[in-house]
Motif scaffolding. Structure first.
Motif, PDB file in Angstrom:
ATOM      1  N   VAL A  22     -10.441 -12.027 -18.033  1.00 47.42           N
ATOM      2  CA  VAL A  22     -11.488 -11.774 -17.320  1.00 47.42           C
ATOM      3  C   VAL A  22     -11.278 -10.214 -16.431  1.00 47.42           C
ATOM      4  CG1 VAL A  22     -12.936 -12.393 -15.057  1.00 47.42           C
ATOM      5  CG2 VAL A  22     -12.228 -14.049 -16.805  1.00 47.42           C
ATOM      6  N   GLY A  23     -12.282  -9.519 -16.898  1.00 49.33           N
ATOM      7  CA  GLY A  23     -11.961  -8.112 -16.471  1.00 49.33           C
ATOM      8  C   GLY A  23     -13.339  -7.196 -16.639  1.00 49.33           C
ATOM      9  N   MET A  24     -13.367  -5.918 -16.686  1.00 50.09           N
ATOM     10  CA  MET A  24     -14.567  -5.272 -16.511  1.00 50.09           C
ATOM     11  C   MET A  24     -15.406  -5.608 -17.813  1.00 50.09           C
ATOM     12  SD  MET A  24     -14.156  -3.678 -13.701  1.00 50.09           S
ATOM     13  CE  MET A  24     -13.432  -4.994 -13.537  1.00 50.09           C
ATOM     14  N   GLY A  25     -14.797  -6.033 -18.991  1.00 44.99           N
ATOM     15  CA  GLY A  25     -15.659  -6.056 -20.380  1.00 44.99           C
ATOM     16  C   GLY A  25     -16.733  -7.097 -19.915  1.00 44.99           C
ATOM     17  N   ASN A  26     -16.161  -8.030 -18.982  1.00 43.63           N
ATOM     18  CA  ASN A  26     -17.261  -9.200 -18.699  1.00 43.63           C
ATOM     19  C   ASN A  26     -18.249  -8.795 -17.813  1.00 43.63           C
ATOM     20  OD1 ASN A  26     -14.308 -10.311 -19.011  1.00 43.63           O
ATOM     21  ND2 ASN A  26     -15.525 -12.241 -19.418  1.00 43.63           N
ATOM     22  N   ILE A  27     -18.009  -7.906 -16.891  1.00 45.55           N
ATOM     23  CA  ILE A  27     -18.876  -7.601 -15.624  1.00 45.55           C
ATOM     24  C   ILE A  27     -19.821  -6.448 -16.121  1.00 45.55           C
ATOM     25  CG2 ILE A  27     -18.837  -6.714 -13.489  1.00 45.55           C
ATOM     26  CD1 ILE A  27     -16.171  -8.406 -12.853  1.00 45.55           C
ATOM     27  N   TRP A  28     -19.108  -5.251 -16.694  1.00 43.20           N
ATOM     28  CA  TRP A  28     -19.909  -4.064 -16.741  1.00 43.20           C
ATOM     29  C   TRP A  28     -20.484  -3.779 -18.331  1.00 43.20           C
ATOM     30  CZ3 TRP A  28     -15.930   0.038 -15.119  1.00 43.20           C
ATOM     31  CH2 TRP A  28     -15.126   0.413 -16.096  1.00 43.20           C
ATOM     32  N   ALA A 266     -18.167 -14.185 -18.031  1.00 45.11           N
ATOM     33  CA  ALA A 266     -18.967 -13.380 -18.669  1.00 45.11           C
ATOM     34  C   ALA A 266     -20.624 -13.808 -18.318  1.00 45.11           C
ATOM     35  CB  ALA A 266     -18.862 -13.302 -20.048  1.00 45.11           C
ATOM     36  N   MET A 267     -20.788 -15.209 -18.603  1.00 45.46           N
ATOM     37  CA  MET A 267     -22.001 -15.620 -18.251  1.00 45.46           C
ATOM     38  C   MET A 267     -22.551 -15.550 -16.817  1.00 45.46           C
ATOM     39  SD  MET A 267     -23.510 -16.427 -21.023  1.00 45.46           S
ATOM     40  CE  MET A 267     -25.010 -17.373 -20.193  1.00 45.46           C
ATOM     41  N   LEU A 268     -21.560 -15.843 -15.930  1.00 44.20           N
ATOM     42  CA  LEU A 268     -21.974 -15.601 -14.571  1.00 44.20           C
ATOM     43  C   LEU A 268     -22.218 -14.261 -14.106  1.00 44.20           C
ATOM     44  CD1 LEU A 268     -19.089 -17.749 -12.819  1.00 44.20           C
ATOM     45  CD2 LEU A 268     -21.503 -18.005 -12.543  1.00 44.20           C
ATOM     46  N   ALA A 269     -21.430 -13.336 -14.683  1.00 49.99           N
ATOM     47  CA  ALA A 269     -21.956 -12.027 -14.575  1.00 49.99           C
ATOM     48  C   ALA A 269     -23.291 -11.630 -15.006  1.00 49.99           C
ATOM     49  CB  ALA A 269     -20.731 -10.962 -15.395  1.00 49.99           C
ATOM     50  N   ALA A 270     -23.783 -12.177 -16.442  1.00 51.30           N
ATOM     51  CA  ALA A 270     -24.845 -11.989 -16.868  1.00 51.30           C
ATOM     52  C   ALA A 270     -26.071 -12.698 -15.866  1.00 51.30           C
ATOM     53  CB  ALA A 270     -25.139 -12.385 -18.348  1.00 51.30           C
ATOM     54  N   LEU A 271     -25.726 -13.853 -15.337  1.00 46.48           N
ATOM     55  CA  LEU A 271     -26.670 -14.603 -14.464  1.00 46.48           C
ATOM     56  C   LEU A 271     -26.898 -13.993 -13.400  1.00 46.48           C
ATOM     57  CD1 LEU A 271     -25.571 -18.201 -15.725  1.00 46.48           C
ATOM     58  CD2 LEU A 271     -27.848 -17.007 -16.314  1.00 46.48           C
ATOM     59  N   VAL A 272     -25.890 -13.142 -12.937  1.00 44.71           N
ATOM     60  CA  VAL A 272     -26.328 -12.272 -11.638  1.00 44.71           C
ATOM     61  C   VAL A 272     -26.968 -11.127 -11.868  1.00 44.71           C
ATOM     62  CG1 VAL A 272     -24.942 -11.000  -9.765  1.00 44.71           C
ATOM     63  CG2 VAL A 272     -24.340 -13.236 -10.459  1.00 44.71           C
ATOM     64  N   ILE A 273     -26.282 -10.211 -12.711  1.00 45.37           N
ATOM     65  CA  ILE A 273     -26.892  -8.801 -13.155  1.00 45.37           C
ATOM     66  C   ILE A 273     -28.331  -8.850 -13.664  1.00 45.37           C
ATOM     67  CG2 ILE A 273     -26.449  -6.740 -14.235  1.00 45.37           C
ATOM     68  CD1 ILE A 273     -23.150  -7.235 -13.643  1.00 45.37           C
ATOM     69  N   ILE A 274     -28.369  -9.474 -14.630  1.00 48.95           N
ATOM     70  CA  ILE A 274     -29.700  -9.475 -15.504  1.00 48.95           C
ATOM     71  C   ILE A 274     -30.822  -9.763 -14.555  1.00 48.95           C
ATOM     72  CG2 ILE A 274     -31.053 -10.244 -17.704  1.00 48.95           C
ATOM     73  CD1 ILE A 274     -28.272 -10.205 -19.159  1.00 48.95           C
ATOM     74  N   PRO A 275     -30.934 -10.866 -13.990  1.00 51.61           N
ATOM     75  CA  PRO A 275     -32.026 -11.402 -13.162  1.00 51.61           C
ATOM     76  C   PRO A 275     -32.154 -10.358 -11.937  1.00 51.61           C
ATOM     77  CG  PRO A 275     -30.697 -13.537 -13.541  1.00 51.61           C
ATOM     78  CD  PRO A 275     -29.896 -12.118 -14.013  1.00 51.61           C
ATOM     79  N   ALA A 276     -30.956  -9.944 -11.454  1.00 52.78           N
ATOM     80  CA  ALA A 276     -31.257  -8.907 -10.325  1.00 52.78           C
ATOM     81  C   ALA A 276     -31.759  -7.750 -10.586  1.00 52.78           C
ATOM     82  CB  ALA A 276     -29.684  -8.762  -9.749  1.00 52.78           C
ATOM     83  N   MET A 277     -31.636  -7.169 -11.917  1.00 47.67           N
ATOM     84  CA  MET A 277     -32.198  -6.093 -12.384  1.00 47.67           C
ATOM     85  C   MET A 277     -33.825  -6.531 -12.567  1.00 47.67           C
ATOM     86  SD  MET A 277     -30.037  -3.581 -12.684  1.00 47.67           S
ATOM     87  CE  MET A 277     -30.672  -2.446 -13.874  1.00 47.67           C
ATOM     88  N   ALA A 278     -33.797  -7.707 -12.904  1.00 46.34           N
ATOM     89  CA  ALA A 278     -35.364  -8.033 -13.105  1.00 46.34           C
ATOM     90  C   ALA A 278     -36.177  -8.263 -11.950  1.00 46.34           C
ATOM     91  CB  ALA A 278     -35.511  -9.672 -13.784  1.00 46.34           C
ATOM     92  N   THR A 279     -35.620  -8.416 -10.889  1.00 43.62           N
ATOM     93  CA  THR A 279     -36.178  -8.489  -9.500  1.00 43.62           C
ATOM     94  C   THR A 279     -36.937  -6.986  -9.231  1.00 43.62           C
ATOM     95  OG1 THR A 279     -34.545  -7.813  -8.292  1.00 43.62           O
ATOM     96  CG2 THR A 279     -34.825 -10.107  -8.571  1.00 43.62           C
ATOM     97  N   THR A 280     -36.358  -5.798  -9.820  1.00 41.04           N
ATOM     98  CA  THR A 280     -36.962  -4.772  -9.712  1.00 41.04           C
ATOM     99  C   THR A 280     -37.851  -4.127 -10.700  1.00 41.04           C
ATOM    100  OG1 THR A 280     -34.990  -3.564 -10.498  1.00 41.04           O
ATOM    101  CG2 THR A 280     -34.633  -3.902  -8.340  1.00 41.04           C
ATOM    102  N   GLY A 281     -37.750  -5.123 -11.746  1.00 40.58           N
ATOM    103  CA  GLY A 281     -38.533  -4.672 -13.067  1.00 40.58           C
ATOM    104  C   GLY A 281     -37.912  -3.734 -13.924  1.00 40.58           C
ATOM    105  N   ALA A 282     -36.460  -3.235 -13.506  1.00 36.27           N
ATOM    106  CA  ALA A 282     -35.620  -2.335 -14.040  1.00 36.27           C
ATOM    107  C   ALA A 282     -35.187  -2.960 -15.594  1.00 36.27           C
ATOM    108  CB  ALA A 282     -34.461  -1.830 -13.379  1.00 36.27           C
ATOM    109  N   GLN A 283     -35.030  -2.319 -16.510  1.00 35.66           N
ATOM    110  CA  GLN A 283     -34.438  -2.388 -17.855  1.00 35.66           C
ATOM    111  C   GLN A 283     -33.056  -2.431 -17.853  1.00 35.66           C
ATOM    112  OE1 GLN A 283     -36.099  -1.101 -21.257  1.00 35.66           O
ATOM    113  NE2 GLN A 283     -34.686  -1.937 -22.604  1.00 35.66           N
ATOM    114  N   LEU A 284     -32.168  -3.323 -18.037  1.00 36.05           N
ATOM    115  CA  LEU A 284     -30.652  -2.977 -18.131  1.00 36.05           C
ATOM    116  C   LEU A 284     -30.068  -2.451 -19.522  1.00 36.05           C
ATOM    117  CD1 LEU A 284     -28.081  -3.599 -16.846  1.00 36.05           C
ATOM    118  CD2 LEU A 284     -27.662  -5.678 -17.496  1.00 36.05           C
ATOM    119  N   ASN A 285     -30.369  -1.154 -19.490  1.00 35.82           N
ATOM    120  CA  ASN A 285     -29.857  -0.402 -20.784  1.00 35.82           C
ATOM    121  C   ASN A 285     -28.611   0.596 -20.572  1.00 35.82           C
ATOM    122  OD1 ASN A 285     -30.950   1.587 -19.086  1.00 35.82           O
ATOM    123  ND2 ASN A 285     -32.575   1.780 -20.823  1.00 35.82           N
TER     124      ASN A 285
END
Length: 440
Positions: A22-28, A266-285
């Motif tokens: 578990v490291g940066m690859g999972n999170i960023w 990894a899934m926890l990171a995705a379930l935090v970061i992707i919905p958080a980006m969605a709250t602003t309408g931003a695309q995670l690219n």
């Protein structure tokens, strides 16, 4: 012969291995890959490759370490000694050891960034910038040559102090504290984000399956790279931790738990970061450091209670990064102990001194440094470890090692799948990384 250190408990070993994975690859990187390659369309091949690599390469490296009770140099040497070529094996064993050391040095730079941002969440400095340009300028200044000397050295010192206490009293105890806290903090973040307006769009995206994306070779290639590097098969850290494991423990079961919890992180990171980006309408690219140090702080800054969310997030990231950094430094430290006969503390001091000097020198080029290692050295180290175990030591040795500590013999398919599928996959990752400029 001096008795080799060992973990004090099965879960201590498992948590240490989870910490190494578990490291940066999972999170960023993982959330970005999920976003770029069609959500669930990326998750399907990713899960397939996690199962494949977790049930072959992770088990194999643990077995090679436990069977030889040594690091990569002596392990490879013992394998080649069966063919009368010990020196060749030892020479090849330096590749994953030096690779782990070089990766640890690069990771030290990143951990300096994370430590500065974590402390800054308590003082208010991390979220002080007013706009995205301000966050970008702060990160650019920190990530430049000689831009973060104090925090970088402090991160290295924290890591080395833990490692000086040894395997059972240092690595194991630290992971028993850090890993549970990491998961609890990310679960808290996940619950918080789920209540934010607009987050549902993020969940819908994560779990939707786009047939076109699923059929794309690019999706499968980057899912392979993500799984391969996330599980930390590189012929060094997992092998070293395996050498501290007792003969009574069930390695396939332990490897399964490591793969499960790494995927959960990894899934926890995705379930935090992707919905958080969605709250602003931003695309995670945006992946890599830009996501962690520019875009996410800017997003958190705009959230209700953003200062508290920032504290939780960067504390969790620091814990995940520190457990990985300990694993990376353990291979060169153990090598110094084996080759010089020095005790643990002097060995840590030697490695820390070299790590401090080189990490300070590479601050401005750390991205290229890490890319070079991930493209060339990590898959090569994993492939060499696979060759030593499955091709040189051979079937009888493998079956003896994988069945130690088990009530029932492990699956008969393990050896042929590893020999004829996993080992070629390691070199496929190497080739694809060279051709595509990195897939991890």
């Amino acid at each position: 012969m001096k008795k080799r250190e060992s973990f004090n408990s099965q879960w201590g070993f498992i948590l240490a291995c989870i910490g190494s994975a578990v490291g940066m690859g999972n999170i960023w990187m993982f959330p970005t890959r999920v976003s770029l390659y069609g959500g669930g369309s990326f998750l399907i091949p990713y899960f397939i490759f996690v199962i494949l690599i977790g049930s072959t390469g992770v088990i194999g490296e643990m077995c090679l370490g436990r069977g030889t009770r040594s690091g990569p140099i002596d392990a490879f040497g013992m394998a080649c000694e069966t063919k009368g070529r010990r020196k060749i094996g030892e020479t090849l064993g330096w590749i994953p050891v030096l690779g782990a050391f070089a990766m640890a040095i690069g990771y030290t730079v990143v951990m300096g960034w994370i430590l500065k941002y974590m402390v800054g969440t308590f003082t208010g400095a991390t979220l002080a910038a007013g706009d995205i340009d301000g966050f970008a300028a702060n990160f650019g200044s920190m990530a430049s040559a000689w831009g973060n000397n104090f925090w970088q050295i402090l991160a290295l010192l924290i890591c080395m102090i833990i490692l000086m206490f040894g395997v059972g009293s240092g690595i194991e105890k630290a992971n028993k504290v850090m890993m549970p806290i990491f998961f609890v903090l990310f679960i808290i973040l996940g619950v918080y984000v789920s209540f934010q307006p607009g987050s549902a769009a993020g969940y819908q995206y994560i779990f939707r399956v786009d047939p076109k994306a699923l059929a794309s070779p690019t999706t499968w290639i980057f899912a392979l790279g993500q799984a391969f590097f996330s599980l930390s098969v590189a012929g060094n850290g997992t092998l070293i931790y395996g050498s501290y494991f007792s003969d009574e423990e069930d390695i396939p079961a332990s490897a399964g738990r490591v793969a499960f919890f790494d995927t959960m992180a990894a899934m926890l990171a995705a379930l935090v970061i992707i919905p958080a980006m969605a709250t602003t309408g931003a695309q995670l690219n945006q992946g890599g450091p830009g996501l962690l140090f520019i875009f996410l702080p800017h997003l958190i800054h705009s959230m209700p209670g953003g200062w508290l969310i920032a504290i939780i997030f960067f504390t969790a990231v620091f814990l995940a990064g520190m457990t990985s950094l300990m694993n990376l430094y353990e291979a060169p430290i153990a090598t110094v102990q084996e080759k010089t006969g020095f005790s643990r503390i002097p060995s840590c001091c030697i490695i820390a001194g070299i790590g401090a000097v080189v990490s300070l020198l590479i601050q401005g080029i750390v991205s290229n440094w890490m890319d070079l290692l991930s493209i060339y050295i990590c898959p090569l180290g994993a492939g060499l470890a696979g060759i030593m175990l499955f091709w040189v030591f051979g079937k009888q040795y493998v079956e003896n090692e994988v069945n130690k500590g088990r009530k029932h013999p492990f699956a008969k398919w393990f050896y042929p799948i590893c020999k004829y599928l996993y080992v070629p996959i390691c070199f496929l990752v190497l080739i694809l990384g060279i051709v595509l400029g990195g897939i991890g």
